[in-house]
Design an enzyme around this catalytic site. Structure first.
Site, PDB file in Angstrom:
ATOM      1  N   THR A  70      -0.899   5.777  16.273  1.00  0.00           N
ATOM      2  CA  THR A  70       0.223   6.471  15.624  1.00  0.00           C
ATOM      3  C   THR A  70       1.544   5.949  16.186  1.00  0.00           C
ATOM      4  O   THR A  70       2.470   5.636  15.428  1.00  0.00           O
ATOM      5  CB  THR A  70       0.094   7.989  15.861  1.00  0.00           C
ATOM      6  N   ASN A 149      -9.519   3.481   6.927  1.00  0.00           N
ATOM      7  CA  ASN A 149     -10.249   4.401   7.801  1.00  0.00           C
ATOM      8  C   ASN A 149     -11.189   5.350   7.057  1.00  0.00           C
ATOM      9  O   ASN A 149     -12.116   5.879   7.642  1.00  0.00           O
ATOM     10  CB  ASN A 149      -9.255   5.222   8.641  1.00  0.00           C
ATOM     11  N   GLN A 178      -8.682   0.235  12.697  1.00  0.00           N
ATOM     12  CA  GLN A 178     -10.108   0.341  12.344  1.00  0.00           C
ATOM     13  C   GLN A 178     -10.800  -1.019  12.298  1.00  0.00           C
ATOM     14  O   GLN A 178     -12.017  -1.086  12.178  1.00  0.00           O
ATOM     15  CB  GLN A 178     -10.282   1.040  10.987  1.00  0.00           C
ATOM     16  N   SER A 198      -5.579   0.556  18.699  1.00  0.00           N
ATOM     17  CA  SER A 198      -5.704   1.836  19.409  1.00  0.00           C
ATOM     18  C   SER A 198      -6.945   1.828  20.301  1.00  0.00           C
ATOM     19  O   SER A 198      -8.024   1.415  19.853  1.00  0.00           O
ATOM     20  CB  SER A 198      -5.799   2.960  18.378  1.00  0.00           C
ATOM     21  N   GLY A 199      -6.815   2.322  21.528  1.00  0.00           N
ATOM     22  CA  GLY A 199      -7.924   2.272  22.486  1.00  0.00           C
ATOM     23  C   GLY A 199      -9.098   3.194  22.175  1.00  0.00           C
ATOM     24  O   GLY A 199     -10.254   2.819  22.326  1.00  0.00           O
ATOM     25  N   HIS A 200      -8.796   4.396  21.697  1.00  0.00           N
ATOM     26  CA  HIS A 200      -9.898   5.368  21.596  1.00  0.00           C
ATOM     27  C   HIS A 200     -10.822   5.118  20.406  1.00  0.00           C
ATOM     28  O   HIS A 200     -11.855   5.766  20.278  1.00  0.00           O
ATOM     29  CB  HIS A 200      -9.363   6.813  21.595  1.00  0.00           C
ATOM     30  N   CYS A 322      -5.564  15.265   7.601  1.00  0.00           N
ATOM     31  CA  CYS A 322      -4.123  15.093   7.388  1.00  0.00           C
ATOM     32  C   CYS A 322      -3.808  14.061   6.317  1.00  0.00           C
ATOM     33  O   CYS A 322      -2.660  13.734   6.093  1.00  0.00           O
ATOM     34  CB  CYS A 322      -3.490  14.671   8.708  1.00  0.00           C
TER      35      CYS A 322
HETATM   36  C1  PLP Z   1      -6.203   3.170  10.269  1.00  0.00           C
HETATM   37  C2  PLP Z   1      -5.658   4.063  11.339  1.00  0.00           C
HETATM   38  N1  PLP Z   1      -4.403   3.863  11.764  1.00  0.00           N
HETATM   39  C3  PLP Z   1      -3.856   4.625  12.732  1.00  0.00           C
HETATM   40  C4  PLP Z   1      -4.562   5.647  13.323  1.00  0.00           C
HETATM   41  C5  PLP Z   1      -3.933   6.469  14.402  1.00  0.00           C
HETATM   42  O1  PLP Z   1      -4.438   6.110  15.656  1.00  0.00           O
HETATM   43  P1  PLP Z   1      -4.333   7.055  16.946  1.00  0.00           P
HETATM   44  O2  PLP Z   1      -5.335   8.153  16.756  1.00  0.00           O
HETATM   45  O3  PLP Z   1      -4.640   6.166  18.089  1.00  0.00           O
HETATM   46  O4  PLP Z   1      -2.931   7.580  16.991  1.00  0.00           O
HETATM   47  C6  PLP Z   1      -5.879   5.898  12.892  1.00  0.00           C
HETATM   48  C7  PLP Z   1      -6.641   7.023  13.458  1.00  0.00           C
HETATM   49  O5  PLP Z   1      -7.482   7.609  12.796  1.00  0.00           O
HETATM   50  C8  PLP Z   1      -6.436   5.080  11.885  1.00  0.00           C
HETATM   51  O6  PLP Z   1      -7.686   5.252  11.454  1.00  0.00           O
END
Ligand code: PLP
Length: 379
Positions: A70, A149, A178, A198-200, A322
């Site tokens: 994000t 995603n 993703q 993104s790490g998680h 969301c």
């Molecule tokens: C395609 C995509 N972009 C951005 C994000 C946001 O990542 P984070 O949860 O690390 O903020 C997600 C999380 O679901 C995602 O799937």
């Protein structure tokens, strides 16, 4: 436990946790401190940056560590918009982006920027010709995700990059959250200017991530302060989190050879779902990532299916809460032209290299039972 919600988040890898603990214990100093403890932390930070850059085949100074997807998306989009607002105020994105992209764009619209939202086809893919038509003199940014995603479609990043090469004023940002570790992406060949990881989502830790910012690309900072991360993202660096991120990236890359196994499981699951007349498959047949399978059972509420599977210790998900205007409708499925009954009943199975054939066999078996039983209740 059969955990099949890896696109929402992944279980941290044991080695990642070990790296985090070691770094947080032994290298707790502030990298900006000039004494030995600070310098040790600074050295570790520098090494981690070099390793991240080597994994991505970019230069270390092109890496800005962030708190995740994000933040990376917001920093790329708002950072470019605010930096280049005198050059132009037009941005192009697609209708199926993650909310961290869509809402960043909508936020900029309230500040006077104009945003074009490219529509997608039934597979969730944008059209290059439409993109070309939308590019204007004042276009400063094109932001398109790599892997969707919700349904796993892969956007034609290389073609987009090649198209944008002819428009040097328009920078190219890719949300690779993703895709990393599952679908290859060559930043240089694809002419990518900015890229979010993104790490998680890769068996790393929440609150970790990075934004690749190509050499020479300037961003307006969203966090002013101590001047860390080339003053693009001030704030004391999360050294242990960064070490954990790089470890997760390295493991994800090593495991990428096993992604073929995930793809075989993908095929197996799709084959099974195709055998059930009540199921509509939403994931495209081609140009799709190996780890995401999206399907609907029209007439059944997705949350009821999810909770019924939970009784068997199986965890899948519905579209992200969301990502839709209406609380029960998937904006992505609507954008792909699905009818409302399908769009309100989407379910997502998202695998990782930890997923086994037994997991998928068990899911298939229990899904059949759940659909049959819930179908009886529905009449
Ligand atoms: C395609 C995509 N972009 C951005 C994000 C946001 O990542 P984070 O949860 O690390 O903020 C997600 C999380 O679901 C995602 O799937």
């Amino acid at each position: 436990m059969i955990y099949l919600d890896n696109s929402a988040t992944t279980q941290p890898d044991r080695q990642v946790l070990d790296s985090y603990t070691k770094a947080a214990t032994q290298f707790f100093g502030n990298p900006s401190s000039i004494h030995g403890i600070g310098m040790d932390a600074e050295r570790l930070l520098r090494k981690s940056r070099e390793q991240a850059a080597s994994i991505l085949e970019v230069n270390p100074h092109e890496i800005i560590f962030t708190s995740g997807g994000t933040e990376g998306n917001n920093l790329a989009i708002k950072g470019i918009a605010l930096q280049h607002k005198n050059r132009g105020k037009h941005i192009i994105t697609s209708t199926t982006e993650h909310p961290s992209v869509l809402e960043a764009c909508q936020g900029l619209e309230t500040l006077g920027f104009e945003v074009s939202y490219l529509e997608v086809d039934q597979s969730g893919i944008i059209n290059i010709e439409t993109l070309k038509q939308e590019i204007r003199e004042d276009t400063i940014l094109v932001t398109i995700m790599h892997v969707n995603n919700e349904i796993g479609s892969i956007q034609p990043i290389k073609e987009i990059g090649e198209t944008l090469k002819q428009y040097p004023k328009a920078l190219f940002h890719v949300d690779h959250v993703q895709g990393f570790g599952k679908v290859d992406l060559d930043f240089n060949h694809c002419h990518i200017d900015l890229c979010t990881i993104s790490g998680h989502k890769i068996h790393g830790l929440k609150g970790t991530g990075l934004l690749y910012v190509r050499n020479g690309v300037r961003l307006y900072s969203l966090a002013h302060g101590g001047g860390q991360e080339r003053s693009i993202r001030s704030g004391t660096e999360n050294v242990a989190g960064i070490v954990a991120l790089v470890k997760a990236m390295r493991i994800a890359k090593e495991q990428q050879s096993n992604i073929k196994t995930v793809d075989i499981l993908h095929r197996k699951l799709i084959d099974h779902l195709e055998g059930n007349k009540r199921i509509v498959i939403n994931t495209p047949k081609e140009k799709k990532a190996p780890h995401i399978v999206n399907f609907s059972v029209p007439g059944l509420k997705p949350e009821v299916v999810i909770h019924a599977l939970e009784q068997y210790d199986i965890y899948i998900s519905t579209k992200s809460a969301c990502s839709s205007k209406s609380s029960d409708e998937s904006a992505v499925l609507i954008a792909c032209g699905k009818d409302r009954n399908v769009a309100i009943s989407g379910l997502r199975v998202s695998m990782s290299y930890h997923t086994s054939e037994q997991d998928i066999d068990f899911l298939c078996k229990k899904l059949d039972v759940v659909i049959k039983n819930l179908g009886k209740v529905m009449g």
